[in-house]
Design an enzyme around this catalytic site. Structure first.
Site, PDB file in Angstrom:
ATOM      1  N   ARG A  45       0.707  -1.366   0.170  1.00  0.00           N
ATOM      2  CA  ARG A  45       0.252  -0.190   0.126  1.00  0.00           C
ATOM      3  C   ARG A  45       0.590   1.150   0.087  1.00  0.00           C
ATOM      4  O   ARG A  45       0.390   2.397  -0.391  1.00  0.00           O
ATOM      5  CB  ARG A  45      -0.958   0.107   0.988  1.00  0.00           C
ATOM      6  CG  ARG A  45      -2.300  -1.010   1.731  1.00  0.00           C
ATOM      7  CD  ARG A  45      -3.277  -1.058   2.149  1.00  0.00           C
ATOM      8  NE  ARG A  45      -2.527  -1.466   3.274  1.00  0.00           N
ATOM      9  CZ  ARG A  45      -2.590  -2.354   3.586  1.00  0.00           C
ATOM     10  NH1 ARG A  45      -3.452  -3.621   3.469  1.00  0.00           N
ATOM     11  NH2 ARG A  45      -1.887  -2.936   5.160  1.00  0.00           N
ATOM     12  N   HIS A  75       4.286 -11.709  -5.681  1.00  0.00           N
ATOM     13  CA  HIS A  75       3.628 -10.643  -6.625  1.00  0.00           C
ATOM     14  C   HIS A  75       3.866  -9.042  -5.776  1.00  0.00           C
ATOM     15  O   HIS A  75       4.160  -8.396  -4.926  1.00  0.00           O
ATOM     16  CB  HIS A  75       2.420 -11.208  -5.906  1.00  0.00           C
ATOM     17  CG  HIS A  75       1.334 -10.184  -7.319  1.00  0.00           C
ATOM     18  ND1 HIS A  75       1.380  -9.070  -7.355  1.00  0.00           N
ATOM     19  CD2 HIS A  75       0.088 -10.651  -8.044  1.00  0.00           C
ATOM     20  CE1 HIS A  75      -0.083  -8.737  -8.124  1.00  0.00           C
ATOM     21  NE2 HIS A  75      -0.677 -10.088  -8.437  1.00  0.00           N
ATOM     22  N   TYR A  78       0.705  -3.289  -6.472  1.00  0.00           N
ATOM     23  CA  TYR A  78      -0.888  -2.867  -6.683  1.00  0.00           C
ATOM     24  C   TYR A  78      -0.620  -1.329  -7.427  1.00  0.00           C
ATOM     25  O   TYR A  78      -1.162  -1.198  -8.410  1.00  0.00           O
ATOM     26  CB  TYR A  78      -2.003  -2.801  -6.257  1.00  0.00           C
ATOM     27  CG  TYR A  78      -2.162  -4.810  -6.076  1.00  0.00           C
ATOM     28  CD1 TYR A  78      -2.201  -5.536  -7.305  1.00  0.00           C
ATOM     29  CD2 TYR A  78      -2.364  -5.277  -4.824  1.00  0.00           C
ATOM     30  CE1 TYR A  78      -2.682  -6.624  -7.101  1.00  0.00           C
ATOM     31  CE2 TYR A  78      -2.743  -6.097  -4.639  1.00  0.00           C
ATOM     32  CZ  TYR A  78      -2.273  -7.100  -5.479  1.00  0.00           C
ATOM     33  OH  TYR A  78      -3.195  -8.683  -5.370  1.00  0.00           O
ATOM     34  N   HIS A 115       1.454  -7.344 -13.076  1.00  0.00           N
ATOM     35  CA  HIS A 115      -0.047  -6.695 -13.762  1.00  0.00           C
ATOM     36  C   HIS A 115       1.114  -5.802 -14.481  1.00  0.00           C
ATOM     37  O   HIS A 115       1.531  -5.155 -14.397  1.00  0.00           O
ATOM     38  CB  HIS A 115      -0.729  -6.200 -12.667  1.00  0.00           C
ATOM     39  CG  HIS A 115      -1.334  -6.910 -11.624  1.00  0.00           C
ATOM     40  ND1 HIS A 115      -2.766  -7.309 -11.448  1.00  0.00           N
ATOM     41  CD2 HIS A 115      -1.301  -8.549 -10.926  1.00  0.00           C
ATOM     42  CE1 HIS A 115      -3.235  -8.024 -10.505  1.00  0.00           C
ATOM     43  NE2 HIS A 115      -2.174  -8.594 -10.752  1.00  0.00           N
ATOM     44  N   GLU A 154       0.782 -11.209 -15.814  1.00  0.00           N
ATOM     45  CA  GLU A 154      -0.254 -11.762 -15.110  1.00  0.00           C
ATOM     46  C   GLU A 154      -1.200 -11.365 -16.155  1.00  0.00           C
ATOM     47  O   GLU A 154      -1.742 -10.069 -16.607  1.00  0.00           O
ATOM     48  CB  GLU A 154      -0.576 -11.560 -14.098  1.00  0.00           C
ATOM     49  CG  GLU A 154      -2.040 -12.491 -13.342  1.00  0.00           C
ATOM     50  CD  GLU A 154      -1.608 -12.288 -12.047  1.00  0.00           C
ATOM     51  OE1 GLU A 154      -1.380 -11.267 -11.361  1.00  0.00           O
ATOM     52  OE2 GLU A 154      -3.106 -12.522 -11.777  1.00  0.00           O
ATOM     53  N   ASP A 188      -3.969 -15.565 -14.435  1.00  0.00           N
ATOM     54  CA  ASP A 188      -4.731 -16.398 -13.184  1.00  0.00           C
ATOM     55  C   ASP A 188      -6.327 -16.928 -13.619  1.00  0.00           C
ATOM     56  O   ASP A 188      -6.698 -16.041 -14.985  1.00  0.00           O
ATOM     57  CB  ASP A 188      -5.179 -14.785 -12.851  1.00  0.00           C
ATOM     58  CG  ASP A 188      -6.559 -15.086 -11.878  1.00  0.00           C
ATOM     59  OD1 ASP A 188      -7.206 -15.461 -11.413  1.00  0.00           O
ATOM     60  OD2 ASP A 188      -5.572 -14.290 -10.698  1.00  0.00           O
ATOM     61  N   HIS A 191      -9.184 -14.359 -13.799  1.00  0.00           N
ATOM     62  CA  HIS A 191      -9.186 -13.168 -14.605  1.00  0.00           C
ATOM     63  C   HIS A 191      -9.649 -13.125 -16.283  1.00  0.00           C
ATOM     64  O   HIS A 191     -10.284 -12.743 -17.018  1.00  0.00           O
ATOM     65  CB  HIS A 191      -8.109 -13.217 -14.590  1.00  0.00           C
ATOM     66  CG  HIS A 191      -7.162 -11.859 -13.137  1.00  0.00           C
ATOM     67  ND1 HIS A 191      -5.785 -11.764 -12.788  1.00  0.00           N
ATOM     68  CD2 HIS A 191      -7.780 -11.450 -11.995  1.00  0.00           C
ATOM     69  CE1 HIS A 191      -5.796 -10.675 -11.851  1.00  0.00           C
ATOM     70  NE2 HIS A 191      -6.962 -11.068 -11.001  1.00  0.00           N
ATOM     71  N   HIS A 225      -3.069 -19.168 -11.363  1.00  0.00           N
ATOM     72  CA  HIS A 225      -2.914 -18.460  -9.912  1.00  0.00           C
ATOM     73  C   HIS A 225      -4.890 -19.367 -10.192  1.00  0.00           C
ATOM     74  O   HIS A 225      -5.496 -19.189 -11.082  1.00  0.00           O
ATOM     75  CB  HIS A 225      -3.374 -17.001 -10.239  1.00  0.00           C
ATOM     76  CG  HIS A 225      -2.248 -16.369  -9.913  1.00  0.00           C
ATOM     77  ND1 HIS A 225      -2.734 -14.687  -9.840  1.00  0.00           N
ATOM     78  CD2 HIS A 225      -1.170 -16.948  -9.164  1.00  0.00           C
ATOM     79  CE1 HIS A 225      -0.814 -14.710  -9.435  1.00  0.00           C
ATOM     80  NE2 HIS A 225      -0.816 -15.819  -9.074  1.00  0.00           N
ATOM     81  N   ASP A 238     -12.802  -8.318 -11.823  1.00  0.00           N
ATOM     82  CA  ASP A 238     -12.178  -9.182 -10.903  1.00  0.00           C
ATOM     83  C   ASP A 238     -12.862  -9.514  -9.757  1.00  0.00           C
ATOM     84  O   ASP A 238     -12.348  -8.857  -8.359  1.00  0.00           O
ATOM     85  CB  ASP A 238     -10.767  -8.204 -11.160  1.00  0.00           C
ATOM     86  CG  ASP A 238      -9.792  -8.606 -10.480  1.00  0.00           C
ATOM     87  OD1 ASP A 238     -10.092  -9.812  -9.784  1.00  0.00           O
ATOM     88  OD2 ASP A 238      -9.069  -8.113 -10.272  1.00  0.00           O
ATOM     89  N   HIS A 240     -12.273 -13.171  -6.730  1.00  0.00           N
ATOM     90  CA  HIS A 240     -11.543 -13.782  -6.742  1.00  0.00           C
ATOM     91  C   HIS A 240     -12.948 -14.636  -5.571  1.00  0.00           C
ATOM     92  O   HIS A 240     -13.716 -13.745  -4.986  1.00  0.00           O
ATOM     93  CB  HIS A 240     -11.052 -14.280  -5.683  1.00  0.00           C
ATOM     94  CG  HIS A 240      -9.905 -13.055  -6.730  1.00  0.00           C
ATOM     95  ND1 HIS A 240      -8.301 -13.572  -6.741  1.00  0.00           N
ATOM     96  CD2 HIS A 240      -9.302 -13.284  -8.400  1.00  0.00           C
ATOM     97  CE1 HIS A 240      -7.359 -13.184  -7.263  1.00  0.00           C
ATOM     98  NE2 HIS A 240      -9.219 -12.851  -8.701  1.00  0.00           N
ATOM     99  N   GLU A 270      -5.224 -17.712  -5.074  1.00  0.00           N
ATOM    100  CA  GLU A 270      -5.587 -16.039  -4.046  1.00  0.00           C
ATOM    101  C   GLU A 270      -7.221 -15.998  -4.099  1.00  0.00           C
ATOM    102  O   GLU A 270      -8.163 -15.342  -4.350  1.00  0.00           O
ATOM    103  CB  GLU A 270      -5.215 -14.985  -5.091  1.00  0.00           C
ATOM    104  CG  GLU A 270      -3.726 -15.614  -5.859  1.00  0.00           C
ATOM    105  CD  GLU A 270      -3.532 -14.060  -6.517  1.00  0.00           C
ATOM    106  OE1 GLU A 270      -2.352 -13.599  -7.021  1.00  0.00           O
ATOM    107  OE2 GLU A 270      -4.573 -13.994  -7.701  1.00  0.00           O
TER     108      GLU A 270
HETATM  109 ZN   LIG Z   1      -3.675 -13.604  -9.568  1.00  0.00          ZN
HETATM  110 ZN   LIG Z   2      -2.689 -10.817  -9.464  1.00  0.00          ZN
END
Ligand SMILES: [Zn+2]
Ligand SMILES: [Zn+2]
Length: 294
Positions: A45, A75, A78, A115, A154, A188, A191, A225, A238, A240, A270
């Protein structure tokens, strides 16, 4: 007696928290007898990254060995947007990705998964050009040159202006890079399904993998994923959910974990961290995946 993925000939685990130090992620994975693990390498973050301590680095490596966590991947944050038309964010994103590679290298982690960014209005081709330019610059850094960490791109659900929902886009990007051996792809399932690919049936998976092979090449596929999807196929949502409890369902995951082209790949969950009927959801999802394995 807890099911152990190695007994099923699988590399299977989940994304686990690094709260309390990077090495504590391995303890968490070991609690579930996972032999594969995905982590963030810092608090994602924030742009600030605290340096890893020698203790964490050594602890992480030693515990992985001790508990048999054979596969690990980072990973990326973000916050990164390697396709951004905004100069400051683009510069920060390049530095951020190099930092992820550096940290993975320190931890002896062979790959980072990222990503590929969003064009945020500049258009698909401009976004792809920007991303390729960013990766080519990263390729010239000492950190990239002095490590063997692979960069996995990804696929996305294609929400908003995000790149990489179409296998053809991933293929186009990979074709333009100078060190093909240093890149791979992570699929994924949530996704991909949200982007319109059929992961819900055996025939659908067959078709999906054929398209992937045409557009990218199955030899580029390094990681899966495993996530079920709350939204229907093609909705670009998106979200999950637990394995077998969404729109992909048991048939789809049985196909993914048994298909000759995917069965040997590492599988990372995930799925939401919560309790299902009083049991940790990770436990339920891991057991479900092993149950579907033939
Ligand atoms: Zn993923
Ligand atoms: Zn991801």
């Amino acid at each position: 007696m807890v099911n152990n993925p190695a007994e099923f000939g699988m590399l299977l685990g989940a994304h686990m928290s690094i709260a309390g130090g990077i090495d504590s992620s391995v303890d968490r994975a070991a609690d579930f007898e996972m032999n594969a693990l995905q982590i963030f390498s810092h608090n994602v973050r924030s742009w600030d990254t605290r340096e890893l301590t020698e203790e964490e680095i050594e602890g992480f490596k030693k515990k992985r060995e001790e508990f048999g966590v054979d596969y690990a991947v980072v990973h990326t944050s973000y916050l990164l947007n390697l396709a951004s038309p905004k100069e400051d964010l683009w510069e920060k994103s390049k530095k951020g990705l190099v930092e992820e590679i550096r940290r993975a290298h320190l931890l002896d982690i062979p790959a980072i998964n990222t990503h590929i960014g969003a064009h945020t209005g500049s258009g698909l081709e401009t976004g792809i050009d920007r991303l390729v330019e960013a990766l080519k610059e990263i390729e010239t850094t000492d950190v990239f040159e002095n490590s063997s960490v692979k960069v996995l791109l990804e696929n996305t659900a294609g929400e908003g202006t995000k790149l990489g929902s179409d296998f053809a886009e991933l293929g186009e990007v990979l074709d333009k890079l100078d060190y093909p051996d240093r890149y791979g792809v992570c699929i994924d399932t949530c996704h991909g399904f949200a982007a319109g690919y059929d992961f819900a049936t055996e025939a659908g998976l067959e078709e999906t993998l054929e398209e992937f092979d045409r557009e990218v090449g199955l030899n580029k596929l390094d990681l899966i994923h495993l996530n079920d999807s709350v939204g229907e196929r093609g909705l670009h949502k998106d979200r999950h959910t637990h394995i077998g409890r969404g729109e992909i369902g048991n048939e789809g995951f049985a196909a993914v974990v048994n298909h000759p082209d995917t069965r040997k790949l590492p599988f990372i969950l995930e799925t939401p961290k919560e309790k299902l009927d009083g049991i940790e959801a990770d436990r339920v999802n891991l057991d479900k995946v092993m149950d579907l394995r033939e």
